[in-house]
Design a protein around this motif. Structure first.
Motif: not given
Length: 140
Positions: A65, A68-69, A73-76, A134-135, A137-138
């Motif tokens: 995470k 990715a950040y 990418i902000d993994l949720k 999921v991302d 931010y998307r």
């Protein structure tokens, strides 16, 4: 085939499927899981608020995470550990919706459910090692 009969038959098959991971982990005591653990039928040690993973999986996820950040990418976490009863409730809810509300035949409903969900006792979410992400931010 009746839904309950199908689930009982598949549960026996899932027992065979759970043997492979438990055998492959048996060389390292840190990764030795019981069949009940793999089927989500016993409590396991979990870490992480909103993540709910085994300690090693949790630590690896936190590192992933962070990486990715750093790449934007902000993994949720959408879903993580769930026990047999929770998986069964998901399965039953979907089965009822497809058969009763949508009028699908039982086997067609089962085919539809297994596109995205698995039969109770066979989900890797029972292991405490898997997450659906999921991302954050998307925007869709």
């Amino acid at each position: 085939m009746e839904r309950r009969s199908f689930i009982k038959k598949v549960s026996v098959s899932s027992l065979a499927l759970t043997l492979a991971p438990s055998i492959s982990f048996s060389k390292d005591k840190d990764f030795e899981y019981s069949i009940l653990e793999l089927m989500g039928k016993t409590d396991i040690e979990l870490e992480g608020k909103g993540i709910n993973l085994r300690p090693l999986a949790h630590d690896a996820f936190v590192e992933m995470k962070k990486a990715a950040y750093a790449d934007g990418i902000d993994l949720k976490v959408v879903s993580s550990y769930r026990n047999f009863s929770r998986q069964e409730a998901i399965w039953e809810r979907k089965y009822d919706r497809y058969t009763e509300e949508n009028g699908m035949k039982p086997l067609d409903a089962i085919d539809k459910i297994i596109e995205y969900s698995t039969i109770p006792g066979t989900s890797r979410h029972h292991w405490g090692t898997d997450v659906d992400i999921v991302d954050g931010y998307r925007k869709v």
